[in-house]
Write an enzyme that holds these catalytic residues in place. Structure first.
Site, short mmCIF file in Angstrom:
data_model
loop_
_atom_site.label_atom_id
_atom_site.label_comp_id
_atom_site.label_asym_id
_atom_site.label_seq_id
_atom_site.Cartn_x
_atom_site.Cartn_y
_atom_site.Cartn_z
N CYS A 245 -2.94 5.36 8.99
CA CYS A 245 -2.53 3.97 8.77
C CYS A 245 -3.75 3.08 8.55
CB CYS A 245 -1.64 3.48 9.91
SG CYS A 245 -0.70 1.98 9.50
N HIS A 328 2.66 7.57 8.97
CA HIS A 328 2.54 8.00 10.37
C HIS A 328 3.16 9.39 10.55
CE1 HIS A 328 0.93 4.50 12.55
NE2 HIS A 328 1.50 3.80 11.61
N GLU A 330 2.97 11.30 13.07
CA GLU A 330 3.38 11.49 14.47
C GLU A 330 4.64 10.73 14.85
OE1 GLU A 330 2.42 7.41 14.68
OE2 GLU A 330 1.47 8.99 13.52
#
Length: 351
Positions: A245, A328, A330
């Site tokens: 990010c 992202h 995760e």
């Protein structure tokens, strides 16, 4: 309670307030995610922003504290169409907002607001809870500072270095507002994590003898992260560098590239990205700035692009061992299409 949402362009919307009486301002942005509203509200990358959910019903499973991405809510305020008042098994979002001194408005036409933001771009906005004075909310919005001028990163970064012990490769993490699940994805792969404040000096980072450097997500304009940019400039080539990010943007700036503020950004859990080999994954995203791919120096290769608008979603430099993504991998509550791809790649390069 009555509440008013005012926009800097002069429009205002009247609804019902939840949380506490008072006022707040921020850049009004929308997220298209259908679940994970508490993960979004506690994401430090939303600091300085009013978070509007496009999904019409928010709060339907209550407040799931176990999935917070930070210890507190960082979004300046919350805008929803309908707020669930009777979730199963947990406290309500309204109760949580009241306990934590937060501001929200429900009963407004979020579909209309989303379409407006997509057409005209993000705007400064103000919420007043406890009043239906729309004109006052408009003036509040116009008094709000532009997000590009705000130094938000020092407020979300850790104040002192700390360690999450692991038996695997040692990774130095520059915390620009790191999400819990990023650290968990690394920790689940046994990484020994040394987390540093946003302004950590290169020598301080090297003192922990890391095997790699990782740059986290964070709020606001990436050019404000001068400490992290300086660290990457000095350490790229000495250590493998990874970023997610804002970390992607920091690495681009450190290599001499340019970033640009987007019209309305990418926020949500259904963003398609195309890998360099043609594969497409669905990703979770939260960013309002983007690296300009044609500004990157020779040696950099764009690895991911956004299927909707063609913007850069990741790049790498094999010579410098630098690997970044804008989305992202995760993400909690998902999707998880790219979690193994990115973090397993990272660990393979460090063992």
């Amino acid at each position: 309670m009555k509440a008013a949402l005012g926009l800097e362009d002069g429009r205002y919307f009247i609804g019902e307030g939840f949380g506490v009486e008072g006022e707040t301002t921020g850049e009004l942005v929308f997220s298209t995610q259908m679940t994970g509203y508490m993960e979004a509200l506690t994401d430090p990358s939303y600091h300085g922003q009013l978070l509007l959910f496009t999904y019409p019903l928010i709060g339907n499973y209550g407040v799931d504290r176990e999935n917070f991405q930070n210890s507190r809510v960082w979004a300046s305020g919350c805008v929803v169409h309908e707020l669930c008042t009777q979730p199963a098994g947990r406290s309500t979002l309204s109760q949580f907002f009241e306990e934590e001194g937060l501001f929200g408005i429900t009963g407004v036409d979020t579909r209309h607001l989303t379409i407006s933001i997509r057409e005209k771009g993000t705007v400064r906005a103000g919420i007043i809870v406890g009043s239906d004075d729309g004109e006052e909310a408009v003036q509040l919005a116009r008094s709000a500072p532009d997000i590009t001028t705000q130094a938000l990163i020092p407020e979300v970064s850790c104040k002192e270095p700390w360690n999450m012990k692991g038996s695997g490769p040692r990774v130095a993490v520059i915390d620009l507002g790191v999400k819990k699940n990023i650290l968990q994805s690394l920790s689940h792969r046994n990484a020994d994590l040394h987390i540093f404040p946003h302004d950590a000096k290169p020598d301080e980072i090297l003192a922990c003898k890391p095997d790699a450097l990782f740059i986290s997500n964070g709020p606001g304009d990436p050019v404000q992260a001068t400490g992290a940019i300086h660290a990457v400039k000095n350490l790229a080539g000495q250590l493998p560098v990874f970023g997610i990010c804002m970390g992607n943007q920091i690495c681009g700036l450190a290599l001499g590239g340019e970033t640009q503020k987007m019209k309305f950004g990418h926020r949500g859990a259904n963003q398609p990205v195309r890998y360099k080999d043609g594969r497409i994954a669905i990703s979770s995203q939260n960013h309002g700035f983007v690296v300009m791919g044609d500004s990157l120096p020779e040696g950099c290769q764009v690895t991911f692009t956004n299927c909707n608008d063609g913007t850069l979603e990741g790049f790498e430099d094999e010579y410098l061992e630098l690997f970044c993504v804008q989305f992202h991998p995760e993400a909690h509550a998902g999707p998880h299409d790219t979690e193994k791809m990115y973090f397993d790649m990272m660990m393979r390069r460090l063992v």
